[in-house]
Scaffold this motif. Structure first.
Motif, PDB file in Angstrom:
ATOM      1  N   LEU A  44       0.833  -1.203   0.000  1.00 34.70           N
ATOM      2  CA  LEU A  44       0.000   0.000   0.000  1.00 34.70           C
ATOM      3  C   LEU A  44       0.876   1.265   0.000  1.00 34.70           C
ATOM      4  CD1 LEU A  44      -3.085   0.662   0.142  1.00 34.70           C
ATOM      5  CD2 LEU A  44      -2.790   0.964   2.593  1.00 34.70           C
ATOM      6  N   VAL A  50      -3.756  -2.421  -3.522  1.00 30.92           N
ATOM      7  CA  VAL A  50      -4.654  -2.019  -2.427  1.00 30.92           C
ATOM      8  C   VAL A  50      -5.365  -3.280  -1.931  1.00 30.92           C
ATOM      9  CG1 VAL A  50      -6.531  -0.473  -1.744  1.00 30.92           C
ATOM     10  CG2 VAL A  50      -5.011   0.182  -3.629  1.00 30.92           C
ATOM     11  N   HIS A  52      -6.555  -5.530   1.567  1.00 30.44           N
ATOM     12  CA  HIS A  52      -6.769  -5.453   3.011  1.00 30.44           C
ATOM     13  C   HIS A  52      -7.319  -6.768   3.552  1.00 30.44           C
ATOM     14  CE1 HIS A  52      -6.171  -1.093   3.666  1.00 30.44           C
ATOM     15  NE2 HIS A  52      -6.582  -0.969   2.421  1.00 30.44           N
ATOM     16  N   LYS A  54     -10.115  -8.481   5.718  1.00 31.57           N
ATOM     17  CA  LYS A  54     -11.452  -8.152   6.212  1.00 31.57           C
ATOM     18  C   LYS A  54     -11.493  -8.392   7.718  1.00 31.57           C
ATOM     19  CE  LYS A  54     -13.362 -10.001   2.056  1.00 31.57           C
ATOM     20  NZ  LYS A  54     -14.109 -11.168   1.552  1.00 31.57           N
ATOM     21  N   PRO A  55     -12.249  -7.580   8.445  1.00 31.52           N
ATOM     22  CA  PRO A  55     -12.380  -7.837   9.884  1.00 31.52           C
ATOM     23  C   PRO A  55     -13.022  -9.197  10.135  1.00 31.52           C
ATOM     24  CG  PRO A  55     -13.238  -5.661   9.298  1.00 31.52           C
ATOM     25  CD  PRO A  55     -12.983  -6.390   8.013  1.00 31.52           C
ATOM     26  N   ILE A  58     -18.102 -10.803  13.842  1.00 33.67           N
ATOM     27  CA  ILE A  58     -18.480 -11.035  15.242  1.00 33.67           C
ATOM     28  C   ILE A  58     -19.949 -10.688  15.425  1.00 33.67           C
ATOM     29  CG2 ILE A  58     -18.181 -10.111  17.595  1.00 33.67           C
ATOM     30  CD1 ILE A  58     -15.166  -9.897  16.946  1.00 33.67           C
ATOM     31  N   TYR A  78     -17.760 -15.177  17.945  1.00 30.93           N
ATOM     32  CA  TYR A  78     -17.129 -15.258  16.621  1.00 30.93           C
ATOM     33  C   TYR A  78     -18.067 -15.966  15.654  1.00 30.93           C
ATOM     34  CZ  TYR A  78     -12.781 -13.815  18.827  1.00 30.93           C
ATOM     35  OH  TYR A  78     -11.821 -13.114  19.514  1.00 30.93           O
ATOM     36  N   THR A  83     -16.995 -15.220   3.409  1.00 27.16           N
ATOM     37  CA  THR A  83     -16.129 -15.142   2.221  1.00 27.16           C
ATOM     38  C   THR A  83     -14.706 -15.542   2.617  1.00 27.16           C
ATOM     39  OG1 THR A  83     -15.729 -12.776   2.547  1.00 27.16           O
ATOM     40  CG2 THR A  83     -17.595 -13.376   1.169  1.00 27.16           C
ATOM     41  N   ASN A  87      -9.084  -9.363   0.455  1.00 26.66           N
ATOM     42  CA  ASN A  87      -9.397  -9.027  -0.923  1.00 26.66           C
ATOM     43  C   ASN A  87      -8.949  -7.607  -1.241  1.00 26.66           C
ATOM     44  OD1 ASN A  87     -11.424  -7.329   0.018  1.00 26.66           O
ATOM     45  ND2 ASN A  87     -13.083  -8.393  -1.012  1.00 26.66           N
ATOM     46  N   GLY A  88      -8.922  -7.316  -2.535  1.00 26.65           N
ATOM     47  CA  GLY A  88      -8.459  -5.997  -2.941  1.00 26.65           C
ATOM     48  C   GLY A  88      -8.211  -5.908  -4.431  1.00 26.65           C
ATOM     49  N   LEU A  89      -7.260  -5.073  -4.770  1.00 26.96           N
ATOM     50  CA  LEU A  89      -7.098  -4.628  -6.143  1.00 26.96           C
ATOM     51  C   LEU A  89      -5.617  -4.589  -6.507  1.00 26.96           C
ATOM     52  CD1 LEU A  89      -8.488  -3.154  -8.575  1.00 26.96           C
ATOM     53  CD2 LEU A  89      -8.357  -1.074  -7.233  1.00 26.96           C
ATOM     54  N   TYR A  94      -9.420  -7.621  -9.597  1.00 27.82           N
ATOM     55  CA  TYR A  94      -9.940  -7.981  -8.274  1.00 27.82           C
ATOM     56  C   TYR A  94      -9.195  -9.221  -7.773  1.00 27.82           C
ATOM     57  CZ  TYR A  94     -13.130  -9.641  -4.668  1.00 27.82           C
ATOM     58  OH  TYR A  94     -13.661 -10.084  -3.478  1.00 27.82           O
ATOM     59  N   HIS A 120     -17.373 -19.297  -2.932  1.00 27.89           N
ATOM     60  CA  HIS A 120     -17.155 -17.861  -3.153  1.00 27.89           C
ATOM     61  C   HIS A 120     -15.933 -17.648  -4.058  1.00 27.89           C
ATOM     62  CE1 HIS A 120     -16.355 -13.618  -2.395  1.00 27.89           C
ATOM     63  NE2 HIS A 120     -15.137 -13.963  -2.012  1.00 27.89           N
TER      64      HIS A 120
END
Lengths: 210, 210
Positions: A44, A50, A52, A54-55, A58, A78, A83, A87-89, A94, A120
């Motif tokens: 980044l 780009v 990240h 994913k959280p 919860i 939890y 998915t 994920n990102g770019l 994608y 997925h």
């Protein structure tokens, strides 16, 4: 033998980063995940990609709203991710992937991988994205990128009664060893360049295949 | 005002779903978010797009591990998201957006939008993705898609002392009204088709521009 928090010390601080961290956090999968997060930060800030994490999903059951301070979640659980982790770019494409590590020497068990995650990832490829697993064999100190297609070939056979794991040999044959650098501990973009982008075009060093 | 496709029906009880839901859930932003999640489900099952909401980031402080049952999170806090609410894949393109709704009639206040989110969306465009806001004015019962570029033009002026909000008129001029259908309550792919994909190519009805 179990080692309590932070009591393990190794000779080479860089190479053994993974062992230290896994001891510290005590959670399977934590080390690889943290290294990928660090790698993504490097991507980044150098404007390469780009991507990240994913959280973690919860389910919040009870929240307290104390006066003059932040809401405190008092009961939560939890949830199973629907998915993937990341994920990102990258170069207009994608990117979607899941990271798994194992202490097993000969195979990656399918436990902790859910069919809806695999479906997925399959869908991502069908819609023109790039989807893969990053798999670390801690005992071999090797990390592979395995595209979703060879993964699915084995995954689907488990439902016909075949074994519920991915053999190390199979991953070696159908996957790609991910190089390690100081800035990018899991430098998977190098593999993406050679596998999906015909050797890469934005960086001299990315043209060299290992 | 730009209408991407089809006509909007007003005074229709189904159209007023948003009011009903916002009363039910009582949380700002909840209604629009839920409708987008439902729309995404419809897109997924009809194989149009693979777009998901990212989980809310939560910082877990204390977890109990009771014997023979699931881990219970006993203390945790909501964190500021570092990216956006939604991302995914449509026609081979990376899609990234944030949803905001307001009760205000004349503008969308910038509160609840963070500069790092906006910088993330800007980066997405620079890397070849598609990034935008979905903005609902509840009092007007209108939902717009506003691409990141016209958004940023106003966003950056706030740091020069200009107002910290986006005017309704500006959004009307630079954004696109999102049509409502029963299956897709916030049918933003129709807007993407006409704005980013030259009228669309996978669906007859998507070819009609108005």
């Amino acid at each position: 033998m179990k080692y309590p928090k932070g009591s393990r010390k190794h000779k080479n601080p860089i190479n053994d980063q993974s062992y230290k961290q896994s001891t510290q956090f005590g959670k399977r999968g934590m080390t690889l995940e943290k290294e990928i997060i660090e790698t993504n930060k490097y991507y980044l800030v150098t404007d390469l990609a780009v991507i990240h994490k994913k959280p973690t999903p919860i389910q919040v059951v009870q929240v307290d709203y104390p006066k003059r301070s932040a809401a405190v979640i008092k009961e939560a659980y939890y949830q199973q991710p629907s998915t993937t982790d990341f994920n990102g770019l990258y170069k207009g494409k994608y990117i979607d992937f899941e990271a798994k590590q194992t202490n097993n020497k000969t195979s990656l068990p399918f436990s902790n991988i859910h069919d809806h995650q695999v479906q997925h990832m399959k869908k991502v490829e069908e819609h023109g994205g790039i989807s893969f697993f990053i798999i670390r064999f801690k005992q071999h100190n090797e990390t592979f990128l395995l595209p979703i297609r060879p993964f699915i070939q084995v995954w689907e056979k488990q439902f016909e009664g075949n074994r519920k794991s991915l053999q190390y040999q199979y991953i070696k044959e159908h996957g790609y060893l991910i190089p390690f650098t100081l800035q990018a501990k899991v430098d998977y973009l190098k593999v993406l360049d050679s596998v999906y982008f015909n050797g890469g075009d934005n960086n001299e060093s990315r043209r060299q295949k290992s």
